[in-house]
Design a protein around this motif. Structure first.
Motif, PDB file in Angstrom:
ATOM      1  N   GLN B   2       0.842  -1.169   0.000  1.00  0.00           N
ATOM      2  CA  GLN B   2       0.000   0.000   0.000  1.00  0.00           C
ATOM      3  C   GLN B   2       0.882   1.224   0.000  1.00  0.00           C
ATOM      4  O   GLN B   2       1.711   1.412   0.889  1.00  0.00           O
ATOM      5  N   ASN B  31      -2.164  11.774 -10.630  1.00  0.00           N
ATOM      6  CA  ASN B  31      -3.325  12.294  -9.927  1.00  0.00           C
ATOM      7  C   ASN B  31      -3.520  11.525  -8.631  1.00  0.00           C
ATOM      8  O   ASN B  31      -2.913  10.472  -8.417  1.00  0.00           O
ATOM      9  N   GLN B  33      -6.759  10.406  -5.868  1.00  0.00           N
ATOM     10  CA  GLN B  33      -8.210  10.328  -5.741  1.00  0.00           C
ATOM     11  C   GLN B  33      -8.589  10.004  -4.299  1.00  0.00           C
ATOM     12  O   GLN B  33      -7.833   9.354  -3.567  1.00  0.00           O
ATOM     13  N   TYR B  35     -11.754   8.189  -2.108  1.00  0.00           N
ATOM     14  CA  TYR B  35     -12.924   7.326  -2.198  1.00  0.00           C
ATOM     15  C   TYR B  35     -13.528   7.190  -0.811  1.00  0.00           C
ATOM     16  O   TYR B  35     -12.850   7.308   0.211  1.00  0.00           O
ATOM     17  N   GLN B  37     -16.102   4.539   1.573  1.00  0.00           N
ATOM     18  CA  GLN B  37     -16.631   3.189   1.650  1.00  0.00           C
ATOM     19  C   GLN B  37     -17.527   3.074   2.869  1.00  0.00           C
ATOM     20  O   GLN B  37     -17.108   3.376   3.987  1.00  0.00           O
ATOM     21  N   LEU B  43     -16.573   0.898  -3.008  1.00  0.00           N
ATOM     22  CA  LEU B  43     -16.094   2.253  -2.818  1.00  0.00           C
ATOM     23  C   LEU B  43     -16.778   3.198  -3.790  1.00  0.00           C
ATOM     24  O   LEU B  43     -17.072   2.840  -4.925  1.00  0.00           O
ATOM     25  N   HIS B  45     -16.355   6.902  -5.622  1.00  0.00           N
ATOM     26  CA  HIS B  45     -15.397   7.952  -5.934  1.00  0.00           C
ATOM     27  C   HIS B  45     -15.919   9.303  -5.478  1.00  0.00           C
ATOM     28  O   HIS B  45     -17.083   9.655  -5.726  1.00  0.00           O
ATOM     29  N   LEU B  48     -11.163  13.712  -7.661  1.00  0.00           N
ATOM     30  CA  LEU B  48      -9.843  13.475  -8.240  1.00  0.00           C
ATOM     31  C   LEU B  48      -9.128  14.805  -8.350  1.00  0.00           C
ATOM     32  O   LEU B  48      -9.729  15.792  -8.807  1.00  0.00           O
ATOM     33  N   PHE B  88     -10.634   6.609   1.791  1.00  0.00           N
ATOM     34  CA  PHE B  88      -9.357   6.130   1.264  1.00  0.00           C
ATOM     35  C   PHE B  88      -8.813   7.101   0.235  1.00  0.00           C
ATOM     36  O   PHE B  88      -9.568   7.641  -0.581  1.00  0.00           O
ATOM     37  N   GLY B  98      -3.276   2.836 -15.197  1.00  0.00           N
ATOM     38  CA  GLY B  98      -4.571   2.883 -14.542  1.00  0.00           C
ATOM     39  C   GLY B  98      -4.635   2.161 -13.231  1.00  0.00           C
ATOM     40  O   GLY B  98      -5.666   2.161 -12.571  1.00  0.00           O
ATOM     41  N   ARG B  99      -3.574   1.496 -12.818  1.00  0.00           N
ATOM     42  CA  ARG B  99      -3.598   0.824 -11.529  1.00  0.00           C
ATOM     43  C   ARG B  99      -3.554   1.863 -10.418  1.00  0.00           C
ATOM     44  O   ARG B  99      -2.803   2.839 -10.504  1.00  0.00           O
ATOM     45  N   LEU B 100      -4.347   1.667  -9.371  1.00  0.00           N
ATOM     46  CA  LEU B 100      -4.379   2.565  -8.225  1.00  0.00           C
ATOM     47  C   LEU B 100      -3.822   1.859  -6.999  1.00  0.00           C
ATOM     48  O   LEU B 100      -3.980   0.649  -6.833  1.00  0.00           O
ATOM     49  N   PHE B 102      -4.007   1.997  -2.934  1.00  0.00           N
ATOM     50  CA  PHE B 102      -4.849   2.508  -1.860  1.00  0.00           C
ATOM     51  C   PHE B 102      -4.142   2.440  -0.515  1.00  0.00           C
ATOM     52  O   PHE B 102      -3.370   1.518  -0.259  1.00  0.00           O
ATOM     53  N   GLY B 103      -4.475   3.401   0.346  1.00  0.00           N
ATOM     54  CA  GLY B 103      -4.034   3.343   1.720  1.00  0.00           C
ATOM     55  C   GLY B 103      -4.989   2.497   2.543  1.00  0.00           C
ATOM     56  O   GLY B 103      -5.930   1.903   2.012  1.00  0.00           O
ATOM     57  N   ARG B 104      -4.741   2.462   3.861  1.00  0.00           N
ATOM     58  CA  ARG B 104      -5.586   1.658   4.747  1.00  0.00           C
ATOM     59  C   ARG B 104      -6.856   2.383   5.163  1.00  0.00           C
ATOM     60  O   ARG B 104      -7.763   1.786   5.730  1.00  0.00           O
TER      61      ARG B 104
END
Lengths: 112, 112
Positions: B2, B31, B33, B35, B37, B43, B45, B48, B88, B98-100, B102-104
């Motif tokens: 992460q 960029n 973003q 999100y 949840q 999630l 959005h 951005l 997140f 396009g891979r993102l 994410f943090g915790r």
């Protein structure tokens, strides 16, 4: 319009059994992602499909995990010989040409 | 792994107060973003912000980005009980694939 859908919503299975999870992306979205989220944790990338290119499988945790996608349509994530540590929510997301990912509601998998 | 890390891990406030969450990342980005949840499901959005932007607004949301410090903040003004959720941040780490990452997440609880 319809969003990303996933099935089943919940799945309970016994250790050692195989499971198949399904994702229906938004029509026209070229990219599709699978993530895993353990309880209280962030999203863990599993695999990424982009059009007809070879998928990015770098996030798959073991060879028990595999995924397929036919063209720009439905994708299935298969977990063979499930283990208790596979218990998690499995999230699918699709993306058009821009950056934002649209997530499905997830499949909550519990391996007993 | 992460790459985005949110701070704090948990935040508890009263309705009407502002909530500020922070995100730090490790490498250059195109960029970032944010999100949201609810209840461990899909999630949604929120916003951005591109690497050449410093601030962006959307309704009660304000996002800032400081690329020199590799950090971003999400401010929710005049919070409501319905804002209770996990938040997140996700970065692309400069990838165009396009891979993102994410943090915790930050678990926000807004008390009525």
């Amino acid at each position: 319009g319809a969003g990303v859908s996933q099935s089943p919503s919940n799945k309970v299975t016994e250790k050692g059994k195989d499971v198949e999870l399904r994702c229906d992306p938004i029509s026209g979205h070229t990219a599709l992602y699978w993530y895993r989220q353990r309880l209280g944790q962030g999203l863990e990338f599993l695999i990424y499909f982009q059009g007809n290119s070879a998928p990015d499988k770098s996030g798959l945790p073991s060879d028990r995990f595999s995924a397929e996608r036919t063209g720009e349509s439905v994708s299935t994530l298969t977990i063979q010989r499930t283990q208790q540590e596979d218990s998690a929510v499995y999230l699918c997301a699709s993306r058009p040409s821009v950056a934002t990912q649209y997530f499905g509601p997830g499949t909550r998998l519990l391996v007993l | 792994s992460q790459q985005g890390e949110e701070d704090p891990q948990a935040l508890s406030i009263q309705e009407g107060e502002n909530a500020t969450m922070n995100c730090s990342y490790k490498t250059s980005i195109n960029n970032l973003q944010w999100y949201r949840q609810n209840s461990g499901r899909g999630l949604v959005h929120l916003i951005l912000i591109r690497s050449n932007e410093r601030e962006k607004h959307s309704g009660r949301l304000r996002v800032t980005l400081d690329t020199s410090k590799k950090s971003s903040s999400l401010l929710i003004t005049a919070s409501r009980a319905a804002d209770t959720a996990s938040y997140f941040c996700a970065t692309d780490l400069g990838s165009t694939l396009g891979r993102l990452y994410f943090g915790r997440g930050t678990q926000l609880t807004v008390w009525p």
